[in-house]
Every structure is written in structure tokens, then in C-alpha cells.
Design a protein around this motif. Structure first.
Motif, PDB file in Angstrom:
ATOM      1  N   PHE A   1       5.827  10.790   2.377  1.00  0.00           N
ATOM      2  CA  PHE A   1       6.971  10.245   3.103  1.00  0.00           C
ATOM      3  C   PHE A   1       6.740   8.791   3.501  1.00  0.00           C
ATOM      4  O   PHE A   1       7.654   7.986   3.505  1.00  0.00           O
ATOM      5  CB  PHE A   1       7.281  11.114   4.334  1.00  0.00           C
TER       6      PHE A   1
ATOM      7  N   HIS B   1       4.971   6.635   1.799  1.00  0.00           N
ATOM      8  CA  HIS B   1       5.193   5.830   0.594  1.00  0.00           C
ATOM      9  C   HIS B   1       6.681   5.699   0.294  1.00  0.00           C
ATOM     10  O   HIS B   1       7.157   4.640  -0.090  1.00  0.00           O
ATOM     11  CB  HIS B   1       4.489   6.448  -0.612  1.00  0.00           C
ATOM     12  N   LEU B   2       7.393   6.811   0.473  1.00  0.00           N
ATOM     13  CA  LEU B   2       8.825   6.782   0.163  1.00  0.00           C
ATOM     14  C   LEU B   2       9.568   5.848   1.122  1.00  0.00           C
ATOM     15  O   LEU B   2      10.519   5.175   0.745  1.00  0.00           O
ATOM     16  CB  LEU B   2       9.413   8.194   0.224  1.00  0.00           C
TER      17      LEU B   2
ATOM     18  N   LYS C   1       8.265   3.197   2.359  1.00  0.00           N
ATOM     19  CA  LYS C   1       7.971   1.862   1.825  1.00  0.00           C
ATOM     20  C   LYS C   1       8.858   1.548   0.630  1.00  0.00           C
ATOM     21  O   LYS C   1       9.201   0.396   0.383  1.00  0.00           O
ATOM     22  CB  LYS C   1       6.510   1.804   1.375  1.00  0.00           C
ATOM     23  N   ASP C   2       9.182   2.585  -0.149  1.00  0.00           N
ATOM     24  CA  ASP C   2      10.043   2.397  -1.319  1.00  0.00           C
ATOM     25  C   ASP C   2      11.502   2.184  -0.914  1.00  0.00           C
ATOM     26  O   ASP C   2      12.369   2.027  -1.770  1.00  0.00           O
ATOM     27  CB  ASP C   2       9.951   3.614  -2.257  1.00  0.00           C
TER      28      ASP C   2
ATOM     29  N   TYR D   1      13.447   4.335   1.241  1.00  0.00           N
ATOM     30  CA  TYR D   1      14.285   5.486   1.579  1.00  0.00           C
ATOM     31  C   TYR D   1      14.208   5.754   3.067  1.00  0.00           C
ATOM     32  O   TYR D   1      13.132   5.699   3.657  1.00  0.00           O
ATOM     33  CB  TYR D   1      13.847   6.726   0.803  1.00  0.00           C
TER      34      TYR D   1
ATOM     35  N   TYR E   1      18.630  14.561   2.573  1.00  0.00           N
ATOM     36  CA  TYR E   1      18.826  13.219   2.021  1.00  0.00           C
ATOM     37  C   TYR E   1      19.683  13.294   0.757  1.00  0.00           C
ATOM     38  O   TYR E   1      20.629  12.535   0.587  1.00  0.00           O
ATOM     39  CB  TYR E   1      17.473  12.577   1.695  1.00  0.00           C
TER      40      TYR E   1
END
Lengths: 289, 282
Positions: free
Chosen positions: B246, B248-249, B251-252, B254, B273
Motif C-alpha cells: 500500500f 508503494h501504491l 507513491k504510485d 493511488y 477503490y
């Protein structure tokens, strides 16, 4: 290709002929390729430690044949010393086996007994220490005054110093913090890479096994229950649960998402792969399915 | 109510470097507190101080209203706090399982009939009943640890410390111990302090304390502590895998909730989501 380890129909029975007779391993056959990293997993009491002891002749099979580098371990008792030199065995909590006055002397014990002297010995000790992430400054200290993580490294270095062709590690990272785990395991991988030796890792950490091993064997009640690549093994979560094991948390997430019809694949066991797939799922492209 | 109170607690093995330096710490009665920290962060030393095994170099620790430096209360302190260590080989004293578990109640002068009951209850609690007549040295590491835990439970302490007690167990064994710990805590009201590297265990606690260089650097409920991934990684700790995913996501780019610790929570968050995204489209 030569196999580093080969077991043919090996059975081990403890206390044979007594009321406490127990079959620890049942008819195990396996071949481990040279240069591979193999994971060995199984519930407590599944026979992992017994299997490990077979590999350098600490345990004699009740029936069947154990071969190391194509040589039958029990054929000639005089060759046992050769076997022990080829197969390095790191037990659980190896730091309890430290005994010398300095870390250096402790690491040097094995190679010294193999006849190493002078510069060669020094080089071997220092290179083993380096693979295990031990600074030169630690080498002259007493192994009883250093931290738990350093003790573990020193003990593993003592086995690496004998330059084993097959390195067997029983829970090498148990009890270490995440940073310590990664450091030790990365160091061992470096040793493997540079020397081309074979590694067999016993672990309860499915995350570590998933990250480092090319091939995995699953033991259940003394029998070989499953074998295959990490993707094959961890996509069979039910089989693993049945064997008293677990799958990495990230795999569990994908199993749950599949149940909810959001993804198709469940053979996901690394964060990077999960991140990729999640990016396509959440990012609008529906090809995550 | 606090079961353990520590004030200006300092401890040094060599007289110069403080391995533990904590101005104030309370452990609440009946709660499950997890202590995290990398190797050498001082967490095991802290546990030994809080249970009266080690005495502070300066400052004070009060366990169950007894000052740990008060020698006349030595046995009372020992009786109130049990400790399960990382390696059961250091803790098992007898050669037969049931004798090992009976060791403490025998020494506490409990009548034999009752000892038998206690031993049975405790072995049952750790799922080792069928091994009661086995020799301890022939058990596997995980089984030995379960015997060691039963041995501590047999003292019927008010507080139990677990110093990486699950490190040697397989996932099932770990789950069994965790549910036994949970039972002690929730049903018997025993105060639990667990030191662990397994983040999945720490998330089950009521409170998480993170130690670094002998000091408490984070302290709060699991959600708040695990919502700070960079900080945790800075202290040499890893996140639970879904929490890391989560992070990392996020950071991406989301927008997902923070502090997600469990598989189910993560699956819910992802489902929501995706639903939100589809709703926005239609």
C-alpha cells in the motif's frame, strides 16, 4: 549435469524396534542441481532437520541411498571426512557453537583442521568474514562480547571458511530483525554467486523462501508432499495450509482478491509483482485480470 | 491501572553506555503490549528490567506495586512475572515434558493433585497433551518452546513476557502460540508483553512500542505506528507485506487508506477503490 545432492528412496526411522519407534522420513527421492538455491519447508516435526542431517552423514538412512556430488555417502566410511568437507551444515542457532577466544580464531578453526596455514588461512578467514558482513574490527574481539546478530554471522562464517560446495542452512535468519535477515541472506547469495556452490535453506519464513529460492521442497509428516518453483508452490495455497504451512501475506491478498473476482492470478509472492498487477488493476487498464 | 511503572530508567552493562534510557513508561494491566526494535536496540534488556530480572542502574521499576530493587519482595515479583525466552533449550529443566511443566508448581508448594490439573491444563493450552510422557530433549524446537511456555503458565503469573518466543516455530505453531497468548490475555486477563520481529504478531497487540538505541521512539496503537513506514524502516524494521504494498501504491499515486495491516482490510480497500473508479466512469 552433476547433482549436488541426490536422495534415492531414503527412509529414516528413529528408535527402531522400541515402543517409541518413529519414522522421520518416508521414501524420499530428490535431486538437487549444482548451483541452485533450494528451499526446504515443512511444519515442525515434518522431518526437515532429519533430512538436513542426512546430507553430511550425521544421520544414517534406515534404507535408501544418499549421494553428494555423485558419491554415495555411506559407501566408504573413510570418505566421510571428504563429505563433511564438501557439505557445510549450519545448524539452528549456530552462535551456541562459538567457542574460541577471538572471532578470527573461531572462523579459522575449520580451515585450520583441513590443513590451511599462513596466508592461505588468513585469506580464507577474511573472505568468509566478508561474505557474512563482519568488519575486520570484529575479528579480534571475543565472540561472546559481540551482539547476537554478529555472533550468528561469525558462526556462519566459520562454516563458509571451509569452502563447502553444498551449504545447508537450518533457519539461518531465525530471531534476527528484518535488516539482519536481509543482510545475512544477501551475503549468502553473494557467496553462492561467487563460488557457484549449492545452497539449501530451511526456513519457516515463506517470504524469505519466496524471495531467495529457485526450487522448493515441501515436507509433510516425513514425506515429500510438493516440489516446484516458488510460483508453483505458492499458487497451491490449499496444499500448503494442509501441510501446516502458510503462504506469504501478499499471496493471501491475491487469493482473497480472486475470491472477490478482482484478479485471476494467485501465484504472486513478491511485492514488486503485486505492485505491477495492482497498478494495472487500479490504474484503469483492466488487463490485470 | 498500570501493572508496571518505570521512571528515569537507565541501564548499562559496562557502566558507561546506557543500553536503556527511558524517562517514563507504563504498562497497563490486562493489555497486550508489543515491543519492536532491531537487534541491539535494547528491547530484551528492557523486558528483563520490566520483569525484575535485571535491576536498573539508576531510576526505578515498580512491578505489581513492588519496587524491583526491594529484595524482600523478590519472590512476589518472580511470581507475578513469567518470561518465555527465545531459545527453549535455555529454559527446559527436566527430562520428561510433564515433569518440566510441574517444576514451578512443585517449587511453589502446590498439592500434588492440583499440580496434575495445572500440568494438564497448561499442556492443553499449548497443544502438547499427547507429548506429556515424552523426553524433552527429543522434541523439535517448536515443541520444546511450547513446553517452555506451558512451564511458565504453570506458575499462574499475572504478567507474561515473551522474548521472541515464536522465533523458532512454524507458521501453524506460531498461530497456536499467538492464539494461546490471546487466550491468556483476553480470557484470563493476564498482562502480556511480547518482543517480536514478526510484524504480523505486533499488529495483534493493543499497543506497539518501537525502540532504537535504548530509547522509545514510537509508541501507540498498531494502526498509528504502522502508518509511518519510512520511520519504521529507518529503525531497521520491515512492514507487513500488505502495508508495504500500500505504501508503494500510494507513491504510485493511488489514494488508498494508510495503516492497512491485515489481508482482509487490504482486500476491502482495493475492492472499494475499484468500485469507486467504476462508479465514477458510469
Amino acid at each position: 549435469m552433476m547433482h549436488a545432492v541426490e536422495l534415492q528412496n531414503v527412509t529414516v526411522v528413529y528408535g527402531s524396534g522400541t515402543p517409541l519407534e518413529k519414522t522421520a522420513l518416508k521414501d524420499i527421492s530428490l535431486k538437487i542441481e549444482e548451483g541452485s538455491v533450494v528451499g526446504l519447508i515443512g511444519h515442525t516435526g515434518s522431518g526437515k532437520s532429519t533430512l538436513v542431517k542426512l546430507l553430511n552423514g550425521l544421520q544414517k538412512p534406515f534404507s535408501g541411498k544418499v549421494s553428494i556430488l555423485s558419491e554415495d555417502v555411506w559407501k566408504d566410511p573413510k570418505r566421510m571426512r571428504w563429505v563433511r568437507g564438501k557439505v557445510g551444515l549450519v545448524f539452528q542457532y549456530p552462535e551456541y557453537q562459538l567457542f574460541e577466544e577471538t572471532v578470527y580464531a573461531d572462523i579459522a578453526f575449520g580451515p585450520k583442521n583441513m590443513g590451511f596455514t599462513g596466508e592461505e588461512l588468513d585469506k580464507t578467514v577474511r573472505s568468509a568474514a566478508k561474505f557474512c558482513g563482519l568488519d575486520d574490527s570484529v575479528l579480534l574481539r571475543s565472540p561472546f562480547e559481540i551482539s547476537g546478530g554478529q555472533k550468528r554471522r561469525a558462526a556462519i562464517a566459520g562454516v563458509i571458511a571451509m569452502n563447502p560446495k553444498v551449504l545447508v542452512l537450518d533457519e539461518p535468519a531465525a530471531g534476527l530483525d528484518p535488516r539482519g535477515r536481509t543482510n545475512i541472506l544477501d551475503g549468502l547469495m553473494e557467496y553462492k554467486k561467487q563460488t557457484g556452490s549449492t545452497m539449501i535453506i530451511v526456513s519457516h519464513s515463506m517470504e524469505d523462501i519466496a524471495k531467495y529460492c529457485d526450487y522448493i521442497y515441501v515436507l509433510k509428516d516425513g514425506s515429500l508432499m510438493m516440489e516446484g518453483s516458488a510460483a508453483t508452490i505458492f499458487s497451491n495455497a490449499e496444499g500448503l495450509f494442509e501441510a501446516g504451512l502458510d503462504v506469504p501475506q501478499i499471496t493471501k491478498l491475491f487469493i482473497e482478491l480472486k475470491k472477490r473476482g478482482l484478479v485471476e492470478r494467485t501465484d504472486i509472492y513478491t511485492i514488486n509483482k503485486a505492485r505491477q498487477l495492482m497498478n494495472s488493476l487500479l490504474g484503469g487498464e483492466s488487463d490485470a485480470k | 491501572m498500570n501493572f508496571i511503572e518505570a521512571e528515569n530508567l537507565k541501564f548499562s552493562y559496562d557502566g558507561t553506555n546506557n543500553v536503556v534510557d527511558i524517562p517514563k513508561l507504563f504498562i497497563e494491566k490486562g493489555k497486550h503490549t508489543a515491543i519492536l526494535g532491531h537487534n541491539g536496540s535494547g528491547k530484551s534488556t528492557l523486558a528483563k528490567l520490566l520483569s525484575g530480572i535485571l535491576l536498573p542502574t539508576s531510576g526505578k521499576v515498580v512491578v505489581n506495586s513492588y519496587d524491583t530493587t526491594d529484595e524482600s519482595k523478590f519472590y512476589d515479583i518472580r511470581k507475578s512475572c513469567g518470561m518465555v525466552f527465545q531459545n527453549p533449550d535455555n529454559q527446559i529443566v527436566a527430562s520428561v515434558v510433564e515433569e518440566d511443566v510441574a517444576f514451578a508448581p512443585e517449587n511453589l508448594g502446590i498439592i500434588p493433585v492440583r499440580i496434575r490439573e495445572i500440568v494438564e491444563e497448561c499442556l492443553f493450552a499449548v497443544n502438547m497433551t499427547e507429548y506429556s510422557r515424552h523426553s524433552t530433549y527429543k522434541l523439535s524446537g517448536g515443541q520444546k518452546q511450547r513446553v517452555a511456555i506451558a512451564g511458565i503458565l504453570a506458575m499462574q503469573p499475572e504478567c507474561v513476557f515473551f522474548d521472541e518466543a515464536t522465533a523458532m516455530l512454524d507458521p501453524i505453531g506460531r498461530k497456536e502460540i499467538m492464539s494461546a497468548v490471546d487466550r491468556l490475555n483476553k480470557e484470563l486477563g493476564i498482562t502480556v508483553v511480547s518482543i517480536t520481529h514478526y510484524m504480523n504478531e505486533a499488529v495483534e497487540a493493543d499497543r506497539v512500542i518501537v525502540m532504537n538505541k535504548g530509547e522509545i521512539v514510537m509508541d501507540g496503537d498498531p494502526v498509528s505506528v504502522f502508518s509511518m513506514p519510512e520511520e519504521l524502516q529507518g529503525y531497521g524494521l520491515a512492514l507487513p507485506q500488505v502495508t508495504e504494498l500500500f505504501y508503494h501504491l500510494e507513491k504510485d499515486g493511488y489514494k488508498l487508506p494508510r495503516g492497512v495491516l491485515h489481508t482482509m482490510q487490504a482486500a476491502d480497500a482495493i475492492e472499494n477503490y475499484v468500485k469507486g473508479k467504476n462508479d465514477a466512469r458510469s
